[in-house]
Design a protein around this motif. Structure first.
Motif, PDB file in Angstrom:
ATOM      1  N   GLY A  61      41.432  34.764  35.558  1.00 55.82           N
ATOM      2  CA  GLY A  61      41.625  36.569  35.680  1.00 55.82           C
ATOM      3  C   GLY A  61      41.983  36.065  37.668  1.00 55.82           C
ATOM      4  O   GLY A  61      41.791  35.117  37.980  1.00 55.82           O
ATOM      5  N   GLY A  62      42.406  37.178  38.319  1.00 52.26           N
ATOM      6  CA  GLY A  62      43.141  37.897  39.349  1.00 52.26           C
ATOM      7  C   GLY A  62      43.980  37.720  40.273  1.00 52.26           C
ATOM      8  O   GLY A  62      43.957  36.934  40.553  1.00 52.26           O
ATOM      9  N   ALA A  63      44.930  38.681  39.586  1.00 50.13           N
ATOM     10  CA  ALA A  63      46.255  38.854  40.357  1.00 50.13           C
ATOM     11  C   ALA A  63      46.120  39.114  41.812  1.00 50.13           C
ATOM     12  O   ALA A  63      47.600  38.570  42.538  1.00 50.13           O
ATOM     13  CB  ALA A  63      47.049  40.325  39.377  1.00 50.13           C
ATOM     14  N   GLY A  64      45.476  39.442  42.814  1.00 54.26           N
ATOM     15  CA  GLY A  64      45.692  40.846  43.446  1.00 54.26           C
ATOM     16  C   GLY A  64      45.037  39.033  44.586  1.00 54.26           C
ATOM     17  O   GLY A  64      45.395  38.232  45.229  1.00 54.26           O
ATOM     18  N   ILE A  65      43.735  38.735  44.073  1.00 51.48           N
ATOM     19  CA  ILE A  65      42.795  37.893  45.408  1.00 51.48           C
ATOM     20  C   ILE A  65      42.102  37.427  43.732  1.00 51.48           C
ATOM     21  O   ILE A  65      41.345  37.937  43.253  1.00 51.48           O
ATOM     22  CB  ILE A  65      42.094  38.251  46.193  1.00 51.48           C
TER      23      ILE A  65
ATOM     24  N   GLY B  83      41.989  42.793  38.690  1.00 53.49           N
ATOM     25  CA  GLY B  83      43.889  43.140  38.492  1.00 53.49           C
ATOM     26  C   GLY B  83      43.638  43.169  40.316  1.00 53.49           C
ATOM     27  O   GLY B  83      44.429  42.252  40.518  1.00 53.49           O
ATOM     28  N   GLY B  84      42.848  43.963  41.062  1.00 56.55           N
ATOM     29  CA  GLY B  84      42.995  43.514  42.397  1.00 56.55           C
ATOM     30  C   GLY B  84      41.969  42.722  43.353  1.00 56.55           C
ATOM     31  O   GLY B  84      42.586  41.530  43.750  1.00 56.55           O
ATOM     32  N   ILE B  85      41.053  42.429  42.652  1.00 56.20           N
ATOM     33  CA  ILE B  85      40.179  41.398  42.805  1.00 56.20           C
ATOM     34  C   ILE B  85      39.412  40.991  42.223  1.00 56.20           C
ATOM     35  O   ILE B  85      38.733  41.067  41.396  1.00 56.20           O
ATOM     36  CB  ILE B  85      38.558  41.582  44.312  1.00 56.20           C
ATOM     37  N   TYR B  86      39.235  39.438  41.882  1.00 55.26           N
ATOM     38  CA  TYR B  86      37.951  38.809  40.745  1.00 55.26           C
ATOM     39  C   TYR B  86      37.492  37.605  41.073  1.00 55.26           C
ATOM     40  O   TYR B  86      37.893  36.743  42.086  1.00 55.26           O
ATOM     41  CB  TYR B  86      39.506  37.951  40.144  1.00 55.26           C
ATOM     42  N   CYS B  87      36.076  37.822  41.200  1.00 54.67           N
ATOM     43  CA  CYS B  87      34.522  36.987  41.833  1.00 54.67           C
ATOM     44  C   CYS B  87      33.909  36.677  40.719  1.00 54.67           C
ATOM     45  O   CYS B  87      33.737  37.328  39.782  1.00 54.67           O
ATOM     46  CB  CYS B  87      34.366  37.874  43.383  1.00 54.67           C
ATOM     47  N   LYS B  88      34.105  35.492  41.017  1.00 55.30           N
ATOM     48  CA  LYS B  88      33.222  34.864  39.789  1.00 55.30           C
ATOM     49  C   LYS B  88      32.807  33.399  40.498  1.00 55.30           C
ATOM     50  O   LYS B  88      33.179  32.445  41.390  1.00 55.30           O
ATOM     51  CB  LYS B  88      33.593  33.615  38.584  1.00 55.30           C
TER      52      LYS B  88
ATOM     53  N   GLU C 273      38.779  44.346  31.854  1.00 58.10           N
ATOM     54  CA  GLU C 273      38.006  44.319  33.017  1.00 58.10           C
ATOM     55  C   GLU C 273      38.016  44.856  34.124  1.00 58.10           C
ATOM     56  O   GLU C 273      39.105  43.416  34.337  1.00 58.10           O
ATOM     57  CB  GLU C 273      36.971  43.851  32.469  1.00 58.10           C
ATOM     58  N   GLY C 274      37.330  44.987  34.883  1.00 56.45           N
ATOM     59  CA  GLY C 274      37.979  45.564  36.100  1.00 56.45           C
ATOM     60  C   GLY C 274      39.538  45.635  36.892  1.00 56.45           C
ATOM     61  O   GLY C 274      39.321  44.394  37.070  1.00 56.45           O
ATOM     62  N   SER C 275      39.316  46.008  37.029  1.00 55.06           N
ATOM     63  CA  SER C 275      41.225  46.553  37.300  1.00 55.06           C
ATOM     64  C   SER C 275      41.863  46.485  38.468  1.00 55.06           C
ATOM     65  O   SER C 275      41.771  46.126  39.721  1.00 55.06           O
ATOM     66  CB  SER C 275      42.151  47.596  37.215  1.00 55.06           C
ATOM     67  N   GLY C 276      39.852  46.932  39.482  1.00 54.45           N
ATOM     68  CA  GLY C 276      39.798  47.378  40.735  1.00 54.45           C
ATOM     69  C   GLY C 276      38.934  45.860  41.330  1.00 54.45           C
ATOM     70  O   GLY C 276      40.032  44.956  41.706  1.00 54.45           O
ATOM     71  N   ILE C 277      37.653  45.628  40.909  1.00 55.66           N
ATOM     72  CA  ILE C 277      37.231  44.823  41.123  1.00 55.66           C
ATOM     73  C   ILE C 277      36.501  44.379  39.964  1.00 55.66           C
ATOM     74  O   ILE C 277      35.958  44.946  39.187  1.00 55.66           O
ATOM     75  CB  ILE C 277      36.134  45.398  42.619  1.00 55.66           C
TER      76      ILE C 277
END
Length: 515
Positions: A133-137, A163-168, A187-191
């Protein structure tokens, strides 16, 4: 094919270079390498490949069509915002993912000290493996700070989060970003954050993001937290206009075995709901949640955004979110109690009082950060236009010999002062407006008082509740409110901001200006 770099005008670059040279020593350690894009390297990725841990890459305005990967390096990547603090560089320095993959990737152990700041990050696209995941960052096994960026118009295919930021498996600090118009994330289109530790999400404006459920259920159009989220803080964020197409958590959704702290936030106008606990606990305090949410200091009121249709989520001056944040939070930059939301309302104003040659009563409605009387009138002293200032007790600020002596001490906003001016001038006082309904204590006898409202009010109306104990009120020109025979005569007319007044009381009383 998009061009690799589209630079701003030569003139703009010269201005940027001037700012950079003036401030760079304060922002970049002297013992670290600094490289420039495009002067030293044509692309951001080429610069990343060349530097080592601790180095800084400074990117000049332009559109960079690429998908940079930090490749495990703990570095600083910034636009000229990094060295100038000029927010215009955020919109002028664009990393465009060209809709082929994640725009910026940090997934190889980038450590604390990793920073990306001052960019527009747009047009990322991810499809295929839901684990990517993570299209932006995209941030995996890393500890970056993602700060002061515009992350927008990134999208994912069905069932892919972030969509914006993905952190795992990371320790991210996500602060002061605008995260908008990202779409498609399951899930989490923004963060989107999963299995993160000590994550801090602070002062972000998150709006217009949309999740897509595909053939299932989607969650958290604004923020989604899942898995083992240890010590997660979501503080002073504004979430509005985010939408889950089929599911829950238009603002924030969690599915975790932990408590997620939400404080000083605004979640208003998200669809179909604001907050959602699939599992775990949203510990919400001092926040404005549409529809309400249990917790200390929470409210359910229209936050009165300035112009949300144009993407302006600052607060209007009568917003209920002003000074409504946790009183134990750090104060806002204007010196007042913390507001709710990402953008504090700056209450600092400058009141300008016109001073004429000769004598006059003067007052302010502003509480200055430095109330020392000498500091308040220093500009008049420098201009050699001030003769003296006197308070009600006869204490004075005046020049004796060649030295100015201040026997008044500090300026009291609830009092007026007698000024004698040698020439016309202006007194400018900058600070926080005092509440105009603050009670003003009136002693028996004579005193100078302050006029606190920001608009003129008829003097008789102001003192109508004190007529039994009032002798007279006098302005600088000698006009009076007084009783002649059985009738009160008002020759002052309307009292004016910036002016002080001489009041004589037959008995002590308390003045509260009409609201």
């Amino acid at each position: 094919m998009k061009p690799l770099i589209r630079l701003s005008s030569f003139f703009a670059l010269m201005v940027c270079a001037t700012f950079m040279n003036a401030s760079i020593a304060q922002n970049i350690p002297a013992n670290r390498s600094l490289v420039h894009v495009p002067d030293d390297f044509a692309s951001i990725q080429e610069a990343i490949s060349a530097v080592t841990d601790g180095d800084t890459i400074l990117v000049y305005p332009g559109t960079y069509v690429e998908n940079p990967d930090f490749s495990g390096k703990t570095i600083v990547l910034g636009s000229l915002y990094l060295t100038t603090g000029d927010a215009s560089y955020i919109e002028e320095t664009i990393i465009d993912g060209d809709e082929i993959s994640t725009v910026v990737n940090m997934s190889s152990g980038e450590g604390p000290g990793t920073l990306i700041t001052g960019f527009t990050i747009r047009d990322g696209y991810v499809e295929g493996n839901p684990m990517h995941g993570g299209a932006g960052i995209r941030c995996v096994d890393a500890s970056p700070t993602i700060s002061h960026n515009s992350i927008r118009n990134n999208s994912t295919y069905w069932y892919i989060p972030g969509g914006g930021i993905y952190c795992k498996n990371s320790t991210p600090t996500i602060s002061h970003n605008t995260i908008k118009y990202n779409s498609g994330a399951y899930e989490g289109s923004g963060i989107y954050m999963e299995d993160c530790t000590d994550a801090v999400v602070e002062r972000n404006v998150i709006f217009g993001n949309t999740t897509m459920s595909g053939y299932g259920v989607s969650y958290g159009a604004g923020i989604r937290c899942t898995g083992n989220m240890v010590n997660t803080l979501i503080i002073n964020n504004t979430l509005s206009g985010n939408e889950v197409d089929f599911g829950w958590g238009g603002g924030i959704s969690i599915a975790t075995n932990q408590e997620v702290i939400v404080k000083n936030c605004i979640s208003y106008g998200n669809e179909p709901d604001e907050l959602h606990e699939e599992s775990g606990t949203l510990a919400v305090t001092y926040s404005d949640i549409e529809g309400g949410w249990e917790g200390t200091g929470n409210i359910n009121q229209d936050p009165l955004f300035a112009n949300p249709g144009a993407g302006d989520y600052s607060l209007m001056e009568d917003s209920p979110c002003i000074d409504a944040g946790d009183p134990d939070s750090p104060i806002d930059p204007d010196g007042t109690r913390a507001d709710m939301g990402a953008i504090y309302f700056n209450q600092i104003i400058t009141q300008e009082c016109s001073l004429d040659e000769g004598f006059q009563f003067v007052s302010t409605r502003v509480v200055c950060n430095n109330p020392d009387m000498m500091a308040m009138v220093q500009a008049l002293i420098n201009n050699q236009t001030l003769d003296f200032v006197r308070n009600s007790n006869g204490n004075m600020l005046r020049k004796i010999g060649g030295e100015w002596i201040n026997n008044i001490g500090e300026w009291n906003t609830l009092e007026g002062y007698l000024f004698k001016m040698l020439e016309d001038d202006n007194l400018c006082i900058t600070g926080i407006p005092v509440n105009p309904q603050t009670p003003v204590a009136l002693e028996q006898g004579y005193q100078f008082i302050s006029y606190l409202p920001d608009e003129s009010i008829d003097a008789f109306e102001v003192f109508s509740g004190l007529l039994e104990v009032l002798d007279f009120v006098r302005d600088s020109e000698g006009n009076m409110l007084r009783k002649i025979g059985p009738e009160w005569i008002n020759n002052i007319g309307h009292m004016q901001p910036g002016q002080g007044y001489l009041v004589k009381m037959n008995e002590a009383g308390e003045l509260v200006y009409p609201g």
